[in-house]
Design an enzyme around this catalytic site. Sequence first.
Site, PDB file in Angstrom:
ATOM      1  CB  CYS A  93      -0.869  -0.037   1.262  1.00 30.03           C
ATOM      2  SG  CYS A  93      -1.890   1.425   1.510  1.00 30.03           S
TER       3      CYS A  93
ATOM      4  CB  CYS B 181      -3.211   3.893  -5.299  1.00 32.62           C
ATOM      5  SG  CYS B 181      -4.506   3.046  -4.357  1.00 32.62           S
TER       6      CYS B 181
HETATM    7  N1  DGL Z   1      -3.983   0.592  -1.870  1.00 29.70           N
HETATM    8  C1  DGL Z   1      -3.613   1.791  -1.279  1.00 29.70           C
HETATM    9  C2  DGL Z   1      -2.404   2.467  -1.884  1.00 29.70           C
HETATM   10  O1  DGL Z   1      -1.607   1.800  -2.520  1.00 29.70           O
HETATM   11  C3  DGL Z   1      -4.535   2.603  -0.455  1.00 29.70           C
HETATM   12  C4  DGL Z   1      -5.792   3.099  -1.035  1.00 29.70           C
HETATM   13  C5  DGL Z   1      -6.687   3.687   0.022  1.00 29.70           C
HETATM   14  O2  DGL Z   1      -7.007   2.966   0.966  1.00 29.70           O
HETATM   15  O3  DGL Z   1      -7.062   4.862  -0.092  1.00 29.70           O
HETATM   16  O4  DGL Z   1      -2.206   3.639  -1.717  1.00 29.70           O
END
Ligand code: DGL
Length: 252
Positions: free
Chosen positions: A71, A180
């Site tokens: 993430c 993301c």
């Molecule tokens: N999957 C996440 C990232 O890579 C987070 C997205 C979120 O929860 O807003 O930033």
Amino acid sequence: MKKIGFFDSGIGGISVLRDAVRLMPEENYIYYGDTANAPYGGRSKKEIYDLTMEGVNYLLSQDIKALVIACNTATSVAVGDIRKDLSIPVISMEPAIKPALENVSGKVLVMATPATLAQERYIRLAEALDSQHRVINCPCEHLAGLIEKNLYDNPSVIADYLRQLLAPYAGKAEAVVLGCTHYIFVKGAIAGIMKGARLFDGNAGTVAHLKDVLTAQGIKEPGGRKGTIILNSSSDDQYTLKMYSRLLSAEQ
Ligand code: DGL
């Protein structure tokens, strides 16, 4: 045999886990998505930090030999502190600005959560790499949340949002960085709007780095066996877990 722990705010990290399983099917994996609290990207730094620590502590209680913060948002807020206290390797994500800037000569659109783009970690990275000011930041306030809720049941909501969000940039960027892990699941829709732009993400680089680190530390499982995969979520309903396993076996 010890497992590799994967953390994300929700479904996004499944895209990274999927690449890791393809590269190293012999490993054992445990995934924890904080779907009950997703998305993180519009939350305060303190909220993201506390939620990330909770998820990471859960994974640490599961006897893991390495941790992947799959993430960008959690990485940008908390990875420094997570690394400080741990003796196991911690692999994290960052928007793939470097390969994008190296591979195109025009503008690079960076799609990421508002939280990622606001953190010092990202600002420093962009400053260090983008001496010619080719990076355009595109904070995607609602995208991860829309993907989390609508990916299979209502994809047109995501397509409409993307068309609106990206309209000002269509034809103006030569590369798009998917900063993301959730956005990997709507790669096709983004490519359709940003026609001609090359898409970059950090997934392949992250899992290749994971493999190198496991090998260097002598903790990589030998090939020729099939490992196990445990999927877990803070939102422990059947729908969420089904979604995780559906995405894990999806082609794209
Ligand atoms: N999957 C996440 C990232 O890579 C987070 C997205 C979120 O929860 O807003 O930033």
